[in-house]
Scaffold this motif. Structure first.
Motif, PDB file in Angstrom:
ATOM      1  N   GLU A 191      64.068  51.662  87.602  1.00 23.67           N
ATOM      2  CA  GLU A 191      63.792  50.996  86.332  1.00 23.67           C
ATOM      3  C   GLU A 191      65.082  50.552  85.639  1.00 23.67           C
ATOM      4  OE1 GLU A 191      62.219  53.553  87.474  1.00 23.67           O
ATOM      5  OE2 GLU A 191      60.073  53.323  87.136  1.00 23.67           O
ATOM      6  N   GLN A 192      66.126  51.362  85.749  1.00 17.38           N
ATOM      7  CA  GLN A 192      67.376  51.026  85.063  1.00 17.38           C
ATOM      8  C   GLN A 192      68.216  50.052  85.887  1.00 17.38           C
ATOM      9  OE1 GLN A 192      67.916  51.711  81.955  1.00 17.38           O
ATOM     10  NE2 GLN A 192      66.007  52.870  81.830  1.00 17.38           N
ATOM     11  N   ILE A 235      66.853  47.593  87.322  1.00 22.22           N
ATOM     12  CA  ILE A 235      66.269  46.336  86.866  1.00 22.22           C
ATOM     13  C   ILE A 235      66.791  45.990  85.471  1.00 22.22           C
ATOM     14  CG2 ILE A 235      64.081  45.237  86.224  1.00 22.22           C
ATOM     15  CD1 ILE A 235      62.767  46.898  88.466  1.00 22.22           C
ATOM     16  N   ASN A 263      68.967  42.727  84.399  1.00 19.83           N
ATOM     17  CA  ASN A 263      68.475  41.783  83.398  1.00 19.83           C
ATOM     18  C   ASN A 263      69.583  41.400  82.421  1.00 19.83           C
ATOM     19  OD1 ASN A 263      65.975  40.745  83.636  1.00 19.83           O
ATOM     20  ND2 ASN A 263      64.971  42.172  82.248  1.00 19.83           N
ATOM     21  N   TYR A 317      68.816  42.801  71.851  1.00 21.45           N
ATOM     22  CA  TYR A 317      68.220  43.741  72.800  1.00 21.45           C
ATOM     23  C   TYR A 317      69.288  44.552  73.539  1.00 21.45           C
ATOM     24  CZ  TYR A 317      65.380  45.870  76.335  1.00 21.45           C
ATOM     25  OH  TYR A 317      64.774  46.806  77.130  1.00 21.45           O
ATOM     26  N   ARG A 336      70.392  47.306  71.362  1.00 20.54           N
ATOM     27  CA  ARG A 336      69.356  48.339  71.301  1.00 20.54           C
ATOM     28  C   ARG A 336      69.371  49.195  72.565  1.00 20.54           C
ATOM     29  NH1 ARG A 336      62.912  47.093  70.564  1.00 20.54           N
ATOM     30  NH2 ARG A 336      62.150  48.765  71.915  1.00 20.54           N
ATOM     31  N   LEU A 362      59.232  48.887  93.070  1.00 24.51           N
ATOM     32  CA  LEU A 362      58.631  49.705  92.007  1.00 24.51           C
ATOM     33  C   LEU A 362      57.101  49.601  92.015  1.00 24.51           C
ATOM     34  CD1 LEU A 362      60.093  49.952  88.452  1.00 24.51           C
ATOM     35  CD2 LEU A 362      57.648  49.943  88.825  1.00 24.51           C
ATOM     36  N   TYR A 363      56.565  48.381  92.123  1.00 24.18           N
ATOM     37  CA  TYR A 363      55.104  48.230  92.165  1.00 24.18           C
ATOM     38  C   TYR A 363      54.521  49.033  93.325  1.00 24.18           C
ATOM     39  CZ  TYR A 363      56.333  43.836  89.686  1.00 24.18           C
ATOM     40  OH  TYR A 363      56.870  42.892  88.853  1.00 24.18           O
ATOM     41  N   ARG A 395      50.538  40.723  92.833  1.00 30.40           N
ATOM     42  CA  ARG A 395      51.660  40.519  91.910  1.00 30.40           C
ATOM     43  C   ARG A 395      52.924  40.116  92.673  1.00 30.40           C
ATOM     44  NH1 ARG A 395      53.022  42.196  86.734  1.00 30.40           N
ATOM     45  NH2 ARG A 395      50.964  43.015  86.322  1.00 30.40           N
ATOM     46  N   ILE A 444      58.606  51.619  77.082  1.00 30.66           N
ATOM     47  CA  ILE A 444      58.352  50.265  76.573  1.00 30.66           C
ATOM     48  C   ILE A 444      59.426  49.307  77.103  1.00 30.66           C
ATOM     49  CG2 ILE A 444      58.386  48.808  74.510  1.00 30.66           C
ATOM     50  CD1 ILE A 444      56.117  50.334  73.852  1.00 30.66           C
ATOM     51  N   GLU A 445      60.660  49.754  77.019  1.00 36.69           N
ATOM     52  CA  GLU A 445      61.748  48.873  77.463  1.00 36.69           C
ATOM     53  C   GLU A 445      61.694  48.632  78.968  1.00 36.69           C
ATOM     54  OE1 GLU A 445      65.291  50.652  75.818  1.00 36.69           O
ATOM     55  OE2 GLU A 445      64.475  50.459  73.800  1.00 36.69           O
ATOM     56  N   ASN A 446      61.411  49.694  79.707  1.00 39.51           N
ATOM     57  CA  ASN A 446      61.291  49.504  81.153  1.00 39.51           C
ATOM     58  C   ASN A 446      60.142  48.556  81.474  1.00 39.51           C
ATOM     59  OD1 ASN A 446      63.374  51.280  81.414  1.00 39.51           O
ATOM     60  ND2 ASN A 446      62.170  52.965  82.238  1.00 39.51           N
ATOM     61  N   ARG A 456      59.040  46.207  79.644  1.00 38.72           N
ATOM     62  CA  ARG A 456      59.505  44.861  79.292  1.00 38.72           C
ATOM     63  C   ARG A 456      60.300  44.272  80.454  1.00 38.72           C
ATOM     64  NH1 ARG A 456      65.075  42.878  78.454  1.00 38.72           N
ATOM     65  NH2 ARG A 456      64.993  41.309  76.825  1.00 38.72           N
ATOM     66  N   ASP A 457      61.189  45.074  81.037  1.00 34.56           N
ATOM     67  CA  ASP A 457      62.024  44.557  82.121  1.00 34.56           C
ATOM     68  C   ASP A 457      61.247  44.407  83.430  1.00 34.56           C
ATOM     69  OD1 ASP A 457      64.331  44.257  80.644  1.00 34.56           O
ATOM     70  OD2 ASP A 457      65.031  46.298  81.017  1.00 34.56           O
ATOM     71  N   VAL A 458      60.301  45.326  83.642  1.00 27.21           N
ATOM     72  CA  VAL A 458      59.605  45.307  84.933  1.00 27.21           C
ATOM     73  C   VAL A 458      58.414  44.347  84.923  1.00 27.21           C
ATOM     74  CG1 VAL A 458      58.225  46.687  86.541  1.00 27.21           C
ATOM     75  CG2 VAL A 458      60.320  47.642  85.562  1.00 27.21           C
ATOM     76  N   TYR A 459      57.651  44.357  83.821  1.00 24.42           N
ATOM     77  CA  TYR A 459      56.379  43.636  83.859  1.00 24.42           C
ATOM     78  C   TYR A 459      56.327  42.358  83.030  1.00 24.42           C
ATOM     79  CZ  TYR A 459      54.492  47.592  86.428  1.00 24.42           C
ATOM     80  OH  TYR A 459      54.254  48.546  87.391  1.00 24.42           O
ATOM     81  N   ARG A 514      59.083  39.960  82.989  1.00 21.13           N
ATOM     82  CA  ARG A 514      60.244  39.114  83.291  1.00 21.13           C
ATOM     83  C   ARG A 514      59.880  37.637  83.341  1.00 21.13           C
ATOM     84  NH1 ARG A 514      60.788  42.616  87.287  1.00 21.13           N
ATOM     85  NH2 ARG A 514      60.643  41.121  88.968  1.00 21.13           N
ATOM     86  N   ARG A 515      58.611  37.363  83.609  1.00 23.30           N
ATOM     87  CA  ARG A 515      58.190  35.962  83.703  1.00 23.30           C
ATOM     88  C   ARG A 515      57.231  35.604  82.570  1.00 23.30           C
ATOM     89  NH1 ARG A 515      59.369  37.477  88.897  1.00 23.30           N
ATOM     90  NH2 ARG A 515      60.265  35.905  90.271  1.00 23.30           N
TER      91      ARG A 515
END
Lengths: 244, 313, 121
Positions: A35-36, A38, A42, A135, A138, B80-81, B153, C62-64, C66-69, C71-72
C-alpha cells in the motif's frame, strides 16, 4: 548562456520537483508494504507532473529547440538548480518521508504565494499543484508523527534522519539572485512553526543550532546529484538526437 | 448432507455459471487450487515490478518516465487486488509473502529474465503483458467470485500496458539504426520466454483437468498460446521486425500459425530457480520486506497508542 | 480425496506442497489489519464495495484506498471498515432467508394488469 531570472527560477522549480520525483521513484517495487509502495509512487508521479509543467513553461520562455526533455536531459550538474534537500539519498523509509515532509511543507507555503504571483503561467501551475502538495503534506506529516511516536526503534531512526537532513533545510529560505517572485525568506517562520507542531506531536524536536548547507539553487550540489543525472540522462546522452 | 452431495451441488453451481463466493461451501482442493493460483498470480505482479522498475530512473523522456512509473504502480495495485482475493479464502497476505520469500510459492518465470535495454520496456509491454492479458481476460469469467472481480478490475487497467509497450517499440522501429537493432534484439530475447508463459503443452498434462471442470481456468494452455502467436505474428509486421522462429508460418488449413518447438528444458530450469535473475528478484523482495518490518511495526504501535489515548479521553 | 490438478497453468506453477497448507495467521506485531473499502463513484450514487487493503489505522486506510482504488478518478468519497467488523449472512441459510420472497410476486408492479390507458402508472 545567460538566462533571464524568470527562466532560472522556473528551472529551479522544475529541477527540484524532478529530482525529488526521481528519488521517490526509487522506492517503486521496494516499499515497506504494498500500500505504501503505491503511495510513494503516487507522490513521485505528482512531482514528475509538476516538473513537466515547469519545464514546458521554461522551454517556451527559452524558445528555439528547447523542450521539457532537452532541459531535463541535456543540462549538466552545474546547471541544475534543485534544492540540496531533494537530491539526498532515500536512506530508510524514515529519512524518505522526513525529506518529503520538510520539502512539501515548504512547497505548500511557496505555492500559496506563487499562485497569486504576477506571472500567470507560474500562478496557474502552482494553483493546480497545491492540491497535490496539500495531500503530500498530510501524508508525510502523518508518517513523521507515526514513526516519531511509534516504537523506540522508529523514534531513533527519525532522530537520525533529522540529523541527516536538517542541514539542507536552511537553503530553502535563502533566495538566489533569480528568486524574486516569492520572497522565500519570509516563509521561514511559518514553516518552522508548522514543522515544530508536527515534530512535537511526533515527540521529536527541531535541532537547536546546525550549520546550514547552501548552493543547490546556484548549481553547487552534493556529490549525489552527479549519479542521479548519470542515471536520468543515460539514454539521451548515449544516443544523441534519437526520438523515444 | 454427505460430502459427495455437497460436491455435486457445488459442481452444479459451476456448471450453471453461478459464481462461488467466499463463505460458500467448496471442496478443499478447489480452495487450495485457487489460493495457489491467485497467490502465484499476485506474486507475479509484485515480482514483475522489478524488471520494469529497473528502467524507471533511466527512462529516456519525462513522458516515458511518467508512463512507466504509472505502469509499474498499476502492477503493485494488481498484486494488491489479487492478494485480497486470495485472502478471502482464508490465507493471510503475510503467509503468502512468506511462502514467496521461502521459495515455496512460485511466480511467473518470465520475470526472471533481465531487462537489458530500453527496448525491453516495449517488448515486455507488448509480449509479456500481451500474453498475460489473454490469460487475464479469460480469468474475468473464472468461477471464484473475488478472483473474477479482481480480474475485471485488472483487465480494465491493464489495457493501456500492452498498447504503450507496442507504441514504445513502434517508435524504436522507426528510429535510428541503433534503435531498430535494439528493438529487434529485445523481441528476439522476449519471444520464447513469453510463449513459455502459457505453461506446458496440453499433451504433457497427466490427469483429468479439474481446473477446467471447475472453471477456474476456461481455456487450455495450447489454445491461449496459439491465440497469442496468431496475434503477435501479425502485429510484428507493423513493426517491420521479425519473430525469432524460422518455423513460424501461416497454416491455411488450420487457420493458425505453425510454430517451432519451445525449449522446455529452459522453462523447467527457470522454474527450478536457475533463471538469470531468480536470485536477485527474490532477494530484492525479501530485502524490501525485511527493511519494512520496523516501519510496519511502528505504524501498528502508533495506531495502538492512539487508540488507547482516545479510549482514555 | 481424488488426485487433483496435475495440469499446470500460467500463474499456476506446481509446488511440492500446494499453497495454503496452513490457514492460521502468523501472529506478527507488524501485520496491519485488513479493511474493506467502499467507494462512491459520483455524487448521487451509493458507496459500493471496491475491494480491500491493509492499513494500520482508519485514517491510513482511507489514504491507502485513495491511492489504490481511485487512481483513475473512480471515486469522490470513501468508506472504510475493518473487515473483522463485517457480519455476513451464512450461505447455508440462503433458503430460509431469501426464498420466501420468491412467491410474493404481488410486491412487483408487473403483477398488476391495468388497461392500456393507464399503462404509465
Amino acid at each position: 548562456m545567460m538566462n533571464s531570472p524568470l527562466i532560472d527560477y522556473t528551472l529551479h522549480l522544475a529541477d527540484t520537483t524532478l529530482i525529488l520525483s526521481q528519488r521517490n521513484a526509487e522506492w517503486c517495487g521496494h516499499g515497506p508494504i504494498l500500500e505504501q509502495d503505491i503511495a510513494i509512487t503516487n507522490i513521485s508521479l505528482d512531482l514528475l507532473g509538476q516538473s513537466r509543467n515547469f519545464y514546458q513553461y521554461a522551454a517556451t520562455l527559452i524558445g528555439g529547440d528547447a523542450s521539457e526533455d532537452s532541459l531535463a536531459y541535456l543540462r549538466k550538474e552545474r546547471e541544475f538548480k534543485n534544492l540540496l534537500l531533494v537530491e539526498q539519498a532515500n536512506g530508510d523509509w524514515g529519512q524518505t518521508i522526513l525529506r518529503q515532509y520538510l520539502y512539501s511543507q515548504f512547497q505548500y507555503l511557496l505555492f500559496e504565494k506563487l499562485q497569486q504571483c504576477n506571472d500567470a503561467q507560474l500562478a496557474a501551475i502552482a494553483a493546480k499543484s497545491i492540491k497535490e502538495t496539500t495531500y503530500h503534506v498530510r501524508w508525510s506529516s502523518e508518517w513523521v508523527i507515526r514513526l516519531g511516536d511509534g516504537t523506540e526503534e522508529s523514534h531513533t531512526r527519525m532522530l537520525k534522519a533529522i540529523d541527516e537532513l536538517w542541514r539542507y533545510t536552511g537553503e530553502m529560505f535563502v533566495p538566489a539572485a533569480y528568486e524574486t517572485i516569492v520572497e522565500v525568506s519570509r516563509l521561514k517562520n511559518e514553516w518552522q512553526q508548522k514543522v515544530m507542531n508536527i515534530f512535537s506531536e511526533a515527540t521529536l524536536s527541531i535541532p537547536e543550532k546546525m550549520f546550514m548547507q547552501n548552493g543547490g539553487k546556484n548549481g553547487i550540489h552534493t556529490e549525489q546529484l552527479g549519479y542521479i543525472l548519470t542515471d536520468l540522462q543515460y539514454l539521451q546522452r548515449t544516443y544523441p538526437g534519437a526520438e523515444w | 448432507m454427505p460430502v459427495q452431495d455437497f460436491e455435486q451441488l457445488f459442481q452444479k453451481k459451476i456448471d450453471n455459471e453461478v459464481k462461488i463466493e467466499p463463505k460458500d461451501w467448496m471442496p478443499d482442493a478447489y480452495r487450495k487450487t485457487n489460493i495457489r493460483q491467485i497467490s502465484q498470480h499476485a506474486h507475479s505482479e509484485i515480482v514483475g515490478m522489478l524488471p520494469e522498475g529497473n528502467w524507471i530512473s533511466r527512462a529516456p523522456s519525462l513522458k516515458r518516465k511518467a508512463i512507466l512509473i504509472a505502469k509499474v504502480q498499476d502492477e503493485a495495485g494488481h498484486g494488491l487486488y489479487l492478494y485480497s482475493a486470495a485472502e478471502t479464502l482464508g490465507m493471510s497476505r503475510e503467509e503468502m509473502i512468506n511462502d514467496l520469500h521461502s521459495g515455496k510459492a512460485k511466480y511467473s518465470s518470465i520475470f526472471n529474465y533481465p531487462t537489458l535495454t530500453w527496448a525491453d520496456m516495449g517488448a515486455v509491454g507488448w509480449l509479456v503483458d500481451g500474453a498475460a492479458i489473454l490469460n487475464q481476460v479469460m480469468l474475468c469469467r473464472t468461477s471464484y467470485g473475488p478472483y473474477a472481480r479482481a480480474m475485471v478490475r485488472i483487465c480494465k487497467e491493464e489495457s493501456f500496458h500492452q498498447r504503450q509497450g507496442f507504441e514504445t517499440l513502434l517508435v524504436l522501429s522507426r528510429g535510428t539504426d541503433e534503435q531498430k537493432a535494439m528493438c529487434q534484439d529485445a523481441i528476439n530475447r522476449w519471444w520464447w520466454p513469453s510463449l513459455m508463459m502459457f505453461g506446458p503443452k496440453d499433451s504433457e498434462s497427466t490427469n483429468s483437468d479439474q481446473s477446467m471442470k471447475w472453471k477456474i481456468k476456461r481455456k487450455t494452455n495450447d489454445e491461449l498460446r496459439q491465440q497469442f502467436i496468431d496475434m503477435a505474428a501479425e502485429q510484428v509486421k507493423v513493426l517491420g521486425m521479425t519473430l525469432p522462429d524460422e518455423k513460424l508460418k501461416w497454416n491455411a488449413e488450420r487457420k493458425h500459425y505453425d510454430f517451432g518447438e519451445i525449449d522446455w528444458n529452459e522453462f523447467w530450469n527457470v522454474v527450478k530457480g536457475n533463471g538469470p535473475c531468480n536470485k536477485q528478484r527474490l532477494e530484492a523482495r525479501r530485502k524490501a520486506h525485511e527493511e519494512g518490518q520496523w516501519v510496519r511495526e511502528a505504524a501498528m504501535a502508533f495506531a495502538e497508542k492512539r487508540r488507547s489515548k482516545q479510549k482514555a479521553a | 480425496m481424488k488426485n487433483f490438478i496435475r495440469k499446470f497453468y500460467y500463474g499456476d506453477i506446481p509446488e511440492e506442497k500446494a499453497g495454503g497448507g496452513s490457514y492460521q495467521t502468523i501472529n506478527d506485531t507488524a501485520n496491519w489489519p485488513l479493511w474493506e473499502v467502499f467507494i462512491r463513484s459520483k455524487q448521487g450514487l451509493d458507496h459500493k464495495h471496491a475491494g480491500s487493503l491493509h492499513a494500520a489505522d482508519a485514517q491510513m486506510a482511507i489514504e491507502n484506498a485513495r491511492d489504490v482504488y481511485t487512481r483513475r478518478m473512480e471515486g469522490v468519497s470513501i468508506w472504510v471498515v475493518e473487515s473483522k467488523y463485517i457480519t455476513a449472512s451464512n450461505p447455508e441459510e440462503a433458503g430460509e432467508l431469501y426464498e420466501p420472497a420468491v412467491d410474493k410476486i404481488y410486491r412487483h408492479p408487473t403483477f398488476y394488469q391495468l388497461p392500456d390507458e393507464v399503462n404509465h402508472m
